[in-house]
Write an enzyme that holds these catalytic residues in place. Structure first.
Site, PDB file in Angstrom:
ATOM      1  N   ASP A   1       4.830  90.152 104.146  1.00  0.00           N
ATOM      2  CA  ASP A   1       3.616  89.340 104.267  1.00  0.00           C
ATOM      3  C   ASP A   1       2.486  89.996 103.479  1.00  0.00           C
ATOM      4  O   ASP A   1       2.073  91.110 103.806  1.00  0.00           O
ATOM      5  CB  ASP A   1       3.217  89.215 105.742  1.00  0.00           C
ATOM      6  N   GLY A   2       2.019  89.287 102.442  1.00  0.00           N
ATOM      7  CA  GLY A   2       0.856  89.764 101.709  1.00  0.00           C
ATOM      8  C   GLY A   2       1.064  89.818 100.210  1.00  0.00           C
ATOM      9  O   GLY A   2       1.853  90.615  99.714  1.00  0.00           O
ATOM     10  N   GLY A   3       0.391  88.941  99.489  1.00  0.00           N
ATOM     11  CA  GLY A   3       0.443  88.975  98.032  1.00  0.00           C
ATOM     12  C   GLY A   3       1.758  88.553  97.430  1.00  0.00           C
ATOM     13  O   GLY A   3       2.075  88.916  96.293  1.00  0.00           O
TER      14      GLY A   3
ATOM     15  N   MET B   1       3.918  94.520 106.397  1.00  0.00           N
ATOM     16  CA  MET B   1       2.674  94.086 105.761  1.00  0.00           C
ATOM     17  C   MET B   1       2.549  94.755 104.394  1.00  0.00           C
ATOM     18  O   MET B   1       2.604  95.981 104.291  1.00  0.00           O
ATOM     19  CB  MET B   1       1.469  94.450 106.631  1.00  0.00           C
TER      20      MET B   1
ATOM     21  N   HIS C   1       2.684  85.521 114.367  1.00  0.00           N
ATOM     22  CA  HIS C   1       2.370  86.919 114.034  1.00  0.00           C
ATOM     23  C   HIS C   1       1.097  87.309 114.773  1.00  0.00           C
ATOM     24  O   HIS C   1       0.014  86.839 114.442  1.00  0.00           O
ATOM     25  CB  HIS C   1       2.214  87.034 112.516  1.00  0.00           C
TER      26      HIS C   1
ATOM     27  N   ASP D   1      -0.753  83.023 111.895  1.00  0.00           N
ATOM     28  CA  ASP D   1      -1.457  84.300 112.033  1.00  0.00           C
ATOM     29  C   ASP D   1      -2.473  84.209 113.158  1.00  0.00           C
ATOM     30  O   ASP D   1      -3.445  83.455 113.075  1.00  0.00           O
ATOM     31  CB  ASP D   1      -2.167  84.651 110.727  1.00  0.00           C
TER      32      ASP D   1
ATOM     33  N   GLY E   1      -5.581  90.962 108.281  1.00  0.00           N
ATOM     34  CA  GLY E   1      -6.884  90.454 108.659  1.00  0.00           C
ATOM     35  C   GLY E   1      -7.391  89.324 107.799  1.00  0.00           C
ATOM     36  O   GLY E   1      -8.130  88.468 108.284  1.00  0.00           O
ATOM     37  N   PHE E   2      -6.994  89.278 106.536  1.00  0.00           N
ATOM     38  CA  PHE E   2      -7.511  88.256 105.631  1.00  0.00           C
ATOM     39  C   PHE E   2      -6.420  87.825 104.656  1.00  0.00           C
ATOM     40  O   PHE E   2      -5.593  88.641 104.241  1.00  0.00           O
ATOM     41  CB  PHE E   2      -8.716  88.776 104.844  1.00  0.00           C
TER      42      PHE E   2
ATOM     43  N   SER F   1       2.110  80.566 105.255  1.00  0.00           N
ATOM     44  CA  SER F   1       1.103  80.933 106.245  1.00  0.00           C
ATOM     45  C   SER F   1       0.024  79.867 106.297  1.00  0.00           C
ATOM     46  O   SER F   1      -0.690  79.635 105.318  1.00  0.00           O
ATOM     47  CB  SER F   1       0.469  82.278 105.903  1.00  0.00           C
TER      48      SER F   1
ATOM     49  N   MET G   1      -5.262  86.214 115.143  1.00  0.00           N
ATOM     50  CA  MET G   1      -6.141  87.382 115.058  1.00  0.00           C
ATOM     51  C   MET G   1      -7.216  87.276 116.128  1.00  0.00           C
ATOM     52  O   MET G   1      -7.772  86.199 116.354  1.00  0.00           O
ATOM     53  CB  MET G   1      -6.786  87.462 113.675  1.00  0.00           C
TER      54      MET G   1
ATOM     55  N   GLY H   1       0.901  82.486 101.660  1.00  0.00           N
ATOM     56  CA  GLY H   1      -0.189  81.600 102.019  1.00  0.00           C
ATOM     57  C   GLY H   1      -0.835  80.986 100.805  1.00  0.00           C
ATOM     58  O   GLY H   1      -0.606  79.826 100.462  1.00  0.00           O
ATOM     59  N   SER H   2      -1.627  81.788 100.114  1.00  0.00           N
ATOM     60  CA  SER H   2      -2.358  81.293  98.949  1.00  0.00           C
ATOM     61  C   SER H   2      -1.421  80.709  97.900  1.00  0.00           C
ATOM     62  O   SER H   2      -1.699  79.657  97.317  1.00  0.00           O
ATOM     63  CB  SER H   2      -3.184  82.422  98.325  1.00  0.00           C
TER      64      SER H   2
ATOM     65  N   HIS I   1       4.473  80.001 109.404  1.00  0.00           N
ATOM     66  CA  HIS I   1       3.897  81.286 109.810  1.00  0.00           C
ATOM     67  C   HIS I   1       2.490  81.075 110.363  1.00  0.00           C
ATOM     68  O   HIS I   1       1.628  80.489 109.706  1.00  0.00           O
ATOM     69  CB  HIS I   1       3.849  82.229 108.603  1.00  0.00           C
TER      70      HIS I   1
ATOM     71  N   MET J   1      -1.839  89.649 115.623  1.00  0.00           N
ATOM     72  CA  MET J   1      -2.665  90.767 115.160  1.00  0.00           C
ATOM     73  C   MET J   1      -3.772  90.936 116.178  1.00  0.00           C
ATOM     74  O   MET J   1      -4.925  90.540 115.975  1.00  0.00           O
ATOM     75  CB  MET J   1      -3.222  90.475 113.764  1.00  0.00           C
TER      76      MET J   1
END
Length: 213
Positions: free
Chosen positions: A173-175, A135, A64, A33, A140-141, A6, A35, A195-196, A31, A66
């Protein structure tokens, strides 16, 4: 496992450099994002920036949305010819119609499920989808922690997918990181957004390889 870093976690002062670097390091999708500050409280990328991303990328874009007013944003980004456009079920009154419209534009359509949205909500859309994005954080973040009970939801979704449309990809997506990627693969995930984990790793190539289980 396909890996879709991401760019929300990239260095926006050197965005083209980072996009080229993840592509050279073996990612499968880029990816993006999007928003709008309404559907989610954050505001991110418009078509001018994403156009620059598309020029730097050698892998397909995975857009993606949002946003509110999905069709407006589909029309904004369709000229960039992304590989996928996914939109949130929670925000779309006529998801089947929008899925068909995205496909008519020559783009693979997908839907996104927020953490609270049940897997069964896509049952009657699955036959027409190329991807379902689940998700595992609230949208959002970036940088949020994985919600553990999403694993059971993925298993239920995978069972539906295998019965109705085995070619449809399940994306998470996420963590996502090297510690939970095998669990996610075993639950039925085909594509991971990270991402991170990728962009904060000392080596993009190593990070991406760690996720290709």
């Amino acid at each position: 496992m396909l890996v879709a870093p991401s760019i929300l976690s990239a260095d926006f002062g050197n965005l083209a450099r980072d996009v080229k670097a993840i592509c050279d390091s073996g990612c499968d999708l880029v990816h993006v994002d999007v928003m709008d500050g309404h559907f989610v409280p954050n505001l991110t990328l418009g078509p001018v920036v994403v156009s620059a991303v598309a020029k730097a990328a050698t892998k397909p874009l995975d857009v993606h949305l949002m946003v509110e007013n999905n069709t407006f944003f589909v029309d904004l980004f369709a000229p960039l010819k992304p590989g996928y456009i996914t939109f949130h079920m929670e925000e779309e009154k006529n998801p089947h119609r929008l899925v068909q419209y995205i496909r008519e534009l020559g783009i693979k359509p997908g839907v996104v499920l927020n953490p609270h949205t049940p897997a069964e909500s896509v049952e009657y859309l699955l036959a027409d989808l190329d991807m379902v994005l689940v998700m595992s954080v609230n949208p959002g973040f970036g940088g949020q922690k994985f919600i553990p009970n999403i694993v059971e939801k993925i298993k239920r979704l995978a069972a539906l997918r295998d019965k109705i449309n085995p070619k449809c990809l399940i994306e998470i997506d996420g963590g996502v990181n090297a510690d939970n990627i095998e669990m996610l693969r075993d639950a039925g995930v085909d594509v991971c957004v990270a991402g991170s984990y990728v962009f904060k790793h000392e080596s993009y190539k190593t990070a991406i390889e760690n996720l290709k289980v």
